[in-house]
Scaffold this active site. Structure first.
Site, short mmCIF file in Angstrom:
data_model
loop_
_atom_site.label_atom_id
_atom_site.label_comp_id
_atom_site.label_asym_id
_atom_site.label_seq_id
_atom_site.Cartn_x
_atom_site.Cartn_y
_atom_site.Cartn_z
N TYR A 31 -70.17 5.85 85.04
CA TYR A 31 -71.41 6.45 85.51
C TYR A 31 -71.96 5.69 86.71
CZ TYR A 31 -74.46 2.88 83.31
OH TYR A 31 -75.11 1.71 82.98
N ARG A 50 -68.95 2.66 94.83
CA ARG A 50 -68.75 1.98 93.54
C ARG A 50 -68.28 2.97 92.47
NH1 ARG A 50 -73.60 -1.38 91.04
NH2 ARG A 50 -74.35 0.71 90.58
N ARG A 99 -56.79 15.83 70.17
CA ARG A 99 -57.32 14.45 70.25
C ARG A 99 -56.18 13.46 70.33
NH1 ARG A 99 -59.20 9.75 67.96
NH2 ARG A 99 -61.46 9.42 68.00
N HIS A 101 -55.16 9.39 72.32
CA HIS A 101 -55.52 8.35 73.30
C HIS A 101 -55.03 8.75 74.69
CE1 HIS A 101 -56.81 5.92 70.04
NE2 HIS A 101 -56.90 4.80 70.75
N LYS A 148 -68.42 0.41 86.21
CA LYS A 148 -69.69 0.85 85.60
C LYS A 148 -69.35 1.86 84.51
CE LYS A 148 -74.46 1.84 86.92
NZ LYS A 148 -75.09 0.82 86.10
N GLU A 180 -74.85 -12.15 83.99
CA GLU A 180 -75.82 -11.16 84.49
C GLU A 180 -76.61 -10.63 83.30
OE1 GLU A 180 -74.22 -7.39 85.79
OE2 GLU A 180 -72.56 -7.53 84.38
N1 PDD Z 1 -78.07 -0.72 85.60
N2 PDD Z 1 -75.63 -5.18 85.90
C1 PDD Z 1 -75.60 -4.23 84.94
C2 PDD Z 1 -74.87 -4.52 83.67
C3 PDD Z 1 -76.24 -3.00 85.15
O1 PDD Z 1 -76.20 -2.05 84.20
C4 PDD Z 1 -76.95 -2.77 86.37
C5 PDD Z 1 -77.65 -1.49 86.66
C6 PDD Z 1 -76.94 -3.79 87.34
C7 PDD Z 1 -77.63 -3.61 88.68
O2 PDD Z 1 -76.88 -2.74 89.49
P1 PDD Z 1 -77.57 -1.85 90.63
O3 PDD Z 1 -78.34 -2.78 91.48
O4 PDD Z 1 -76.41 -1.25 91.37
O5 PDD Z 1 -78.43 -0.81 89.95
C8 PDD Z 1 -76.27 -4.97 87.07
C9 PDD Z 1 -78.49 0.63 85.85
C10 PDD Z 1 -79.75 0.74 86.61
C11 PDD Z 1 -78.44 1.42 84.55
O6 PDD Z 1 -77.44 1.28 83.87
O7 PDD Z 1 -79.35 2.21 84.26
#
Ligand code: PDD
Length: 284
Positions: A31, A50, A99, A101, A148, A180
């Site tokens: 996402y 990204r 279904r 993998h 992500k 983070e």
């Molecule tokens: N989250 N690290 C993680 C684990 C995140 O989920 C996010 C962002 C960030 C910051 O990334 P960016 O600056 O590109 O938004 C760092 C978003 C906002 C979310 O999952 O809703």
């Protein structure tokens, strides 16, 4: 509220995704979250890049609408009317006939978009609002946090323990190393040095983080990507988070350690937020 699903705009109450979707069955999905201010997307190209990177690493095919995404998002923004919105783009590997993998090569990815009102960052202006309460947590996430992915259980579980109702953010550490947050990147200030963990660590390369790094160095601040260790937290003068929905927000305390107090104008987070606010004014 309107959403977008596989080529159609559909009201929120009516939109449906199959329970056989691999996003639901396997968490087989990625996402992206993009902020828009006054109906203008902020750092759209960086977010799209990204998203494509997340698709490429997971080998999820690029859905056709992604080839011309900007007008679709603009249409969604228009339909949902708020002047500031956060757009959520979810892409799964799709719905398979059986279904397994192993997904069928003919399966078409699911592309779902929604948007929500983006609240103005409460720390903008001359706000004296207390900063965020953060809890340290061992990082048990997978080793590809640069993707992500929607599979966010380790990011979510810590918020659902009984005594965590006033925790604003989780700060993940891998042994002694700080990585983070569960939904944001972290910056630390030691005297006049501003530091954020390097891209070689297991973090999402935040679009906001990268932008702030670039802008702070252009503005002549001493800013570095550098390892931060748990013991360094005691020496930090400031800690702040960055994300597309939070912009920049200061931390008040990590576990029981309360950060030192300064005059508002002296905080580096405040100076950085002012730079961002000015940039957003010229973006809009
Ligand atoms: N989250 N690290 C993680 C684990 C995140 O989920 C996010 C962002 C960030 C910051 O990334 P960016 O600056 O590109 O938004 C760092 C978003 C906002 C979310 O999952 O809703």
């Amino acid at each position: 509220m309107w959403t977008y699903l596989n080529g159609e705009f559909i009201p929120k109450e009516e939109v449906r995704v199959s329970p056989f979707d691999r996003g639901f069955l396997f968490g087989d999905s990625v996402y992206e979250v993009i902020p828009s201010y006054n109906n203008k997307l902020f750092l759209f190209d960086e977010h799209l890049e990204r998203l494509k990177n997340s698709l490429s690493i997971t080998n999820i095919p690029i859905p056709d609408p992604l080839k011309d995404l900007h007008p679709l998002i603009m249409e969604l923004l228009k339909k949902n009317q708020f002047s500031n919105q956060a757009i959520y783009i979810q892409i799964t590997r799709g719905v398979d006939p059986v279904r397994s993998h192993v997904s069928a090569s003919t399966t078409i990815p699911t592309l779902f978009m929604s948007s929500a009102e983006l609240e103005i960052n409460p720390y903008r202006g001359s706000s004296h609002k207390e900063g965020l309460k953060v809890k340290l947590e061992e990082d048990i996430r997978w080793k590809r946090c640069d993707v992500k992915a929607t599979t966010l259980l380790p990011n979510i579980i810590p918020f659902h323990r009984e005594d965590e109702s006033d925790t604003d953010e989780i700060l993940f550490h891998d042994g002694e190393k700080i990585n983070e947050g569960s939904k944001s990147n972290f910056f630390f200030v030691f005297d006049d040095l501003i530091v954020t963990p390097p891209k070689e660590q297991n973090i999402l390369l935040g679009v906001t983080r990268n932008y702030i790094l670039k802008r702070l160095s252009e503005e002549g601040f001493k800013v570095f990507e550098k390892e931060v260790r748990i013991e360094d937290l005691n020496k930090a003068d400031e800690i702040w988070v960055t994300s597309s929905t939070k912009e920049i927000q200061p931390v008040h305390q990590v576990d029981n350690k309360v950060l030192p107090r300064k005059e508002l104008e002296e905080y580096y987070w405040h100076k950085t937020l002012k730079i961002l606010e000015e940039d957003l004014k010229s973006n809009c």
